[in-house]
Motif scaffolding. Structure first.
Motif, mmCIF file in Angstrom:
data_model
loop_
_atom_site.group_PDB
_atom_site.id
_atom_site.type_symbol
_atom_site.label_atom_id
_atom_site.label_comp_id
_atom_site.label_asym_id
_atom_site.label_seq_id
_atom_site.Cartn_x
_atom_site.Cartn_y
_atom_site.Cartn_z
ATOM 1 N N GLY A 8 8.230 95.355 26.157
ATOM 2 C CA GLY A 8 6.991 94.652 26.472
ATOM 3 C C GLY A 8 6.801 94.576 27.969
ATOM 4 O O GLY A 8 7.595 95.124 28.747
ATOM 5 N N GLU A 9 5.757 93.895 28.394
ATOM 6 C CA GLU A 9 5.543 93.696 29.825
ATOM 7 C C GLU A 9 4.782 92.393 30.065
ATOM 8 O O GLU A 9 3.868 92.038 29.316
ATOM 9 C CB GLU A 9 4.815 94.877 30.463
ATOM 10 C CG GLU A 9 3.478 95.233 29.867
ATOM 11 C CD GLU A 9 2.857 96.473 30.511
ATOM 12 O OE1 GLU A 9 1.690 96.387 30.925
ATOM 13 O OE2 GLU A 9 3.535 97.521 30.595
ATOM 14 N N ASP A 10 5.226 91.672 31.072
ATOM 15 C CA ASP A 10 4.612 90.418 31.527
ATOM 16 C C ASP A 10 4.694 89.272 30.521
ATOM 17 O O ASP A 10 4.116 88.205 30.764
ATOM 18 C CB ASP A 10 3.128 90.622 31.899
ATOM 19 C CG ASP A 10 2.932 91.603 33.056
ATOM 20 O OD1 ASP A 10 3.877 91.777 33.843
ATOM 21 O OD2 ASP A 10 1.835 92.188 33.147
ATOM 22 N N ASP A 11 5.374 89.467 29.395
ATOM 23 C CA ASP A 11 5.384 88.394 28.398
ATOM 24 C C ASP A 11 6.777 88.082 27.866
ATOM 25 O O ASP A 11 6.930 87.541 26.765
ATOM 26 C CB ASP A 11 4.444 88.746 27.229
ATOM 27 C CG ASP A 11 4.837 90.053 26.516
ATOM 28 O OD1 ASP A 11 5.804 90.714 26.947
ATOM 29 O OD2 ASP A 11 4.160 90.412 25.528
ATOM 30 N N CYS A 12 7.822 88.398 28.649
ATOM 31 C CA CYS A 12 9.180 88.075 28.203
ATOM 32 C C CYS A 12 9.342 86.553 28.182
ATOM 33 O O CYS A 12 8.841 85.853 29.075
ATOM 34 C CB CYS A 12 10.210 88.702 29.144
ATOM 35 S SG CYS A 12 11.932 88.373 28.652
ATOM 36 N N GLN A 18 7.936 88.678 35.277
ATOM 37 C CA GLN A 18 6.829 89.592 35.063
ATOM 38 C C GLN A 18 7.291 91.037 35.201
ATOM 39 O O GLN A 18 8.365 91.321 35.726
ATOM 40 C CB GLN A 18 5.701 89.289 36.057
ATOM 41 C CG GLN A 18 5.058 87.926 35.829
ATOM 42 C CD GLN A 18 3.867 87.697 36.723
ATOM 43 O OE1 GLN A 18 3.959 87.795 37.940
ATOM 44 N NE2 GLN A 18 2.725 87.387 36.120
#
Length: 359
Positions: free
Chosen positions: A327-331, A336
């Motif tokens: 994923g990206e930016d939503d861990c 980010q």
């Protein structure tokens, strides 16, 4: 032509830039590096002429031309005059294997150190902690082993104090040294570093055989490399972390992904168990059939990008590892950028790595 200068990036938060913004900013740096290396490294320029379309615009990170990491085993690739080479790094390899040769000038070596320090501050804070190295000091004296393994120990030792080695020359636990170290630093946070398989084989298994448990409850263990042998023994990340808690009370265990071909660009594991790309680097996953960009959670070959390499064309490398973008930016950890996982080696790729190759 001067090498591109992006040292102002050191002022940026390592995980504070959204993936979309980083794509544009890092893309500018990597395009400048591509132009630099094409002009300064003739073999690299020839490779790109054979593999890329010069008319195709380079608009996105995935458009930056990459080369297989194996090329550093086959060719001496450098973008500075040989008299400017400050240090030559070699990858680990078993007997008979070719090793990668990476040529560093002082500018590249300095940038590596500064970025690594920035990343380690995120992990350890600004104060140097007492450091226990899960290895033998003999590795620094053995010229055959003093490559990725020895360099890794030296590089991370910059962030410790009272650096003490847990193993003797025969790779047995040096309990006198360990007990003395723990007595000196009782109740303090402790930084531990080592290579994954060696920690398991020579630290955990030996403590287990002795029926001994160490008191390192405030320990922070950073480890990387060598998962192949542990996977063969059905030891995954959760089992490894549980073993560290069991044998020494170590509650914070952090895995990292990195390679000598891009020393300084390391991808650290967060509290949620994901590897994160910092602002200075990125990861792309490519379909092994046609090298198109794979979708999120679609497994493929890992490509690593870094703004560090100036003295050699190592800024965009196709590795021999399989993995996927998670994923990206939503861990859940709040960092980010892209986060990803490693699935293993590409089929038929050579076994490599600091602890994979230890016999």
């Amino acid at each position: 032509m001067m090498t591109p200068d992006y040292t102002h990036w050191l002022d940026l938060e390592p995980y504070g830039m959204p993936a979309g913004q980083k794509t544009d900013t890092l893309g500018q740096a990597l395009r400048a590096l591509t132009d630099w290396h094409r002009q300064q490294c003739e073999p690299y320029d020839r490779m790109l002429k054979l593999t890329t379309d010069p008319e195709k615009p380079v608009e996105h990170l995935q458009d930056i031309p990459f080369i297989p990491v194996r090329m550093f085993k086959e060719f001496d690739l450098l973008s500075v005059p040989k008299d400017q080479v400050f240090k030559t790094m070699t990858s680990s390899g078993t007997t008979g294997q070719q090793v990668s040769r990476i040529f560093l000038d002082r500018q590249t070596a300095s940038l590596q150190s500064k970025i690594l320090a920035r990343l380690m501050t995120e992990l350890l804070g600004k104060k140097r902690l007492p450091m226990l190295v899960i290895d033998s000091p003999s590795v620094l004296r053995d010229r055959n082993a003093f490559s990725a393994r020895g360099s890794g120990i030296l590089g991370f030792s910059m962030f410790g104090q009272d650096v003490t080695y847990a193993l003797d020359a025969e790779m047995n636990l040096d309990m006198i040294a360990i007990d003395s170290f723990l007595e000196r630093h009782a109740g303090q946070p402790i930084f531990l570093f080592g290579f994954t398989f060696m920690i398991w084989q020579h630290f955990y298994m030996n403590l287990k055989a002795m029926g001994k448990r160490l008191a390192i409850d405030k320990g922070i263990l950073l480890h990387g490399g060598g998962w192949k042998k542990l996977q063969d023994q059905a030891v995954d990340s959760a089992a490894f972390n549980a073993a560290m808690q069991d044998c020494a009370g170590i509650g914070r265990v952090v895995n990292y992904y990195g390679m000598v071909e891009q020393t300084g660009s390391i991808f650290m594991e967060c509290e949620a168990g994901h590897l994160h790309a910092p602002v200075y680097a990125d990861v792309i996953v490519r379909n092994p059939q046609d090298f198109s960009v794979a979708g999120h959670r679609e497994q493929g070959v890992i490509e690593v990008l870094s703004m560090i390499p100036r003295s050699y064309p190592g800024h965009a490398l196709l590795t021999e590892d399989m993995g996927q973008i998670e994923g990206e930016d939503d861990c859940p950890c709040g960092r980010q950028g892209k986060y990803f996982s490693i699935a293993g080696r590409v089929a038929k790729a050579e076994v490599r790595g600091c602890s994979d190759t230890y016999e």
